[in-house]
Design an enzyme around this catalytic site. Structure first.
Site, PDB file in Angstrom:
ATOM      1  N   ARG A 118       0.728   4.364   0.665  1.00  0.00           N
ATOM      2  CA  ARG A 118       0.046   5.488   1.332  1.00  0.00           C
ATOM      3  C   ARG A 118       0.106   5.265   2.832  1.00  0.00           C
ATOM      4  O   ARG A 118       0.577   4.237   3.298  1.00  0.00           O
ATOM      5  CB  ARG A 118      -1.411   5.521   0.889  1.00  0.00           C
ATOM      6  CG  ARG A 118      -2.075   4.151   1.106  1.00  0.00           C
ATOM      7  CD  ARG A 118      -3.570   4.175   0.944  1.00  0.00           C
ATOM      8  NE  ARG A 118      -4.141   2.843   0.875  1.00  0.00           N
ATOM      9  CZ  ARG A 118      -4.463   2.096   1.910  1.00  0.00           C
ATOM     10  NH1 ARG A 118      -4.235   2.518   3.150  1.00  0.00           N
ATOM     11  NH2 ARG A 118      -4.983   0.894   1.754  1.00  0.00           N
TER      12      ARG A 118
ATOM     13  N   ASN B 107       0.863  -1.180   0.000  1.00  0.00           N
ATOM     14  CA  ASN B 107       0.000   0.000   0.000  1.00  0.00           C
ATOM     15  C   ASN B 107       0.898   1.229   0.000  1.00  0.00           C
ATOM     16  O   ASN B 107       1.706   1.424   0.911  1.00  0.00           O
ATOM     17  CB  ASN B 107      -0.926   0.000   1.211  1.00  0.00           C
ATOM     18  CG  ASN B 107      -2.053  -1.003   1.065  1.00  0.00           C
ATOM     19  OD1 ASN B 107      -2.427  -1.684   2.001  1.00  0.00           O
ATOM     20  ND2 ASN B 107      -2.594  -1.140  -0.145  1.00  0.00           N
TER      21      ASN B 107
END
Ligand code: ADP
Length: 449
Positions: free
Chosen positions: A292, A290
């Site tokens: 982020r 991911n």
């Protein structure tokens, strides 16, 4: 440092980023949809811009409108939060093109990891163990059948552009493949605009253990230890904690080494998470990265004493990472639960409405990240996460006990919430013993006796 940061998001994460900005003396700018006129994040920002109607496509996902708001308010950076545009490389690129700093990794890194099949390939090349599967998206069921016959069933079909647990289909035998492939392709196309699916071995009763990584533009990459996120419903996390209970030191060392190697291999900058499944045998396999900030970043902050959002801002502004690897210690234990407006009795069906009464808990070691206030409406249009409760303790037992007490003192009226369900998990003997895996909820482990 930035003068003004626009947060292209809503709810608790927008407030979390604003808090970090205020600490650094940065002006805060909110954007909101018509459904969020009264939302907490709107009231709290120094300035707020209405960007469109309720549907996310016309507001929180509308790149042009968000960039226009940034230009109008003089924002020199944008924080995407999680969800919405946070893993959209075109948005990161559009920010760069507009001369606005995107607080996150490069568009190229987002794009590479956003295709989960391509991410598997890149990580395998970097020496990171991945779940056995097809080398790329499959064009039809022949490849899946071949793979299944060689590696064994069950299999899992996954959307290459997938996220949020959407578009996964378990296949227990070759005879189910045709229907599953058609359905998965259709669902992937509808949800992600691209129907490509690939195949993995379906692992039985693994734990989900992920490693927080952080890189800067000078090429330094560190890890901030692991989080166990095994308590999931519909492949979506409900409870997260650090350290992962009972994880053998050798497994942990393997995970952090693989995570850092993977992030280095792609020149990763800013906060990211390398996600793995860990089988009972101790075998670990990468599933995705991911690119982020994660919903569950507070548990890492609680055990390390570091502020990840402040570090995101600093690194995005070109500063070096504020910590060396040997300065990132993991102390005590922390656990987070997500309080969703969902009805656990109805298979976690979203329960939108108006929060008629809200009492947030306080206490030693308790941290609340709330996106709502009393009287706020919970729109049907967005993810129904209301708030997160995080508890820290000297050890896991203390953190769990504190979280349970905090949940007892947390009152949310007007909508159904996941609170009673989370309390049942926290009281469960297997959970208390740290004996967790990702399939517990769907296998009925916490059903009413
Ligand atoms: P998404 O991007 O949709 O969140 P992930 O690849 O991160 O999908 O997987 C989400 C969850 O689905 C995992 O935490 C795990 O519980 C389950 N899962 C994913 N891949 C497998 C697999 N190969 N075998 C068993 N469970 C899996």
């Amino acid at each position: 440092m930035f003068r003004a940061v626009l947060v292209a998001n809503r709810g608790e994460i927008a407030r979390r980023v604003f808090r970090a900005c205020r600490g650094l003396g940065i002006r805060t700018i909110a954007v909101y949809s018509e459904a969020d006129r009264d939302a907490a994040h709107v009231r709290e920002a120094d300035e707020a811009v209405l960007i469109g109607p309720a549907p996310a496509r016309e507001s929180y996902l509308a790149i042009d409108r968000i960039l226009e708001a940034a230009r109008r308010t003089g924002a020199d950076a944008v924080h995407p939060g999680y969800g919405f545009l946070s893993e959209n490389w075109r948005f990161a690129q559009a920010c760069a093109d507009a001369g606005i700093t995107f607080i996150g990794p490069s568009p190229a890194a987002i794009q590479a990891m956003g295709d989960k099949s391509e991410a598997r390939r890149l990580m395998a090349k970097a020496g990171v163990p991945v779940v056995p599967g097809t080398p790329g998206p499959i064009s039809g069921i022949e490849e899946a059948t071949q793979f299944g016959n060689a590696a064994g069933f069950p299999l899992l079909l996954k959307a290459a552009k997938g996220g949020g647990g959407i578009g996964m289909a378990r296949v227990s035998a070759a005879g189910e493949l045709a229907a599953a492939f058609a359905a998965a392709t259709r669902r992937a196309a509808a949800a992600f605009g691209e129907g490509a699916v690939y195949v993995e071995r379906y692992l039985e009763r693994p734990r989900h253990v992920e490693v927080q990584v952080f890189g800067d533009s000078a090429g330094t990459v560190v890890h901030l230890h692991e989080r166990d996120c095994s308590i999931q419903r519909r492949h979506q996390k409900l409870i997260e904690e650090s350290p992962a209970p009972g994880l053998p030191a050798a497994t942990k060392a393997g995970l952090t080494a693989a995570a850092v190697a993977g992030a280095r291999a792609i020149g990763y900058v800013n906060a990211g998470t390398m996600e793995f499944l860990v089988e009972e045998s101790g075998r670990l396999s990468f599933i995705e990265m991911n690119t982020r900030l994660q919903v569950e970043h507070p548990v890492t902050e609680e055990v390390t004493g570091l502020d990840l959002v402040v570090a995101q801002l600093r690194v995005a502004a070109g500063e070096a990472l504020p910590w060396r690897q040997d300065e990132v210690a993991q102390r005590g234990a922390a656990i987070e639960c997500r309080v969703y407006a969902e009805d656990p009795a109805k298979n976690f069906l979203p329960s939108p409405g108006t929060v008629s009464r809200l009492v947030l808990p306080e206490g030693e070691g308790i941290r609340v990240e709330s996106g709502i206030v009393e009287g706020a409406s919970v729109p049907v249009h967005y993810d129904p996460l209301l708030l997160k409760l995080v508890a820290r303790g000297a050890d896991r037992a203390e953190a769990v006990a504190r979280l349970d007490r905090a949940l007892e003192g947390c009152v949310v009226e007007g909508v159904r919430t996941t609170i009673p369900f989370v309390r049942r998990v926290l009281g469960d003997a297997r959970f208390r013993a740290g004996s967790v895996h990702t399939q517990m909820i769907e296998q009925g482990a916490f059903r009413d006796a």
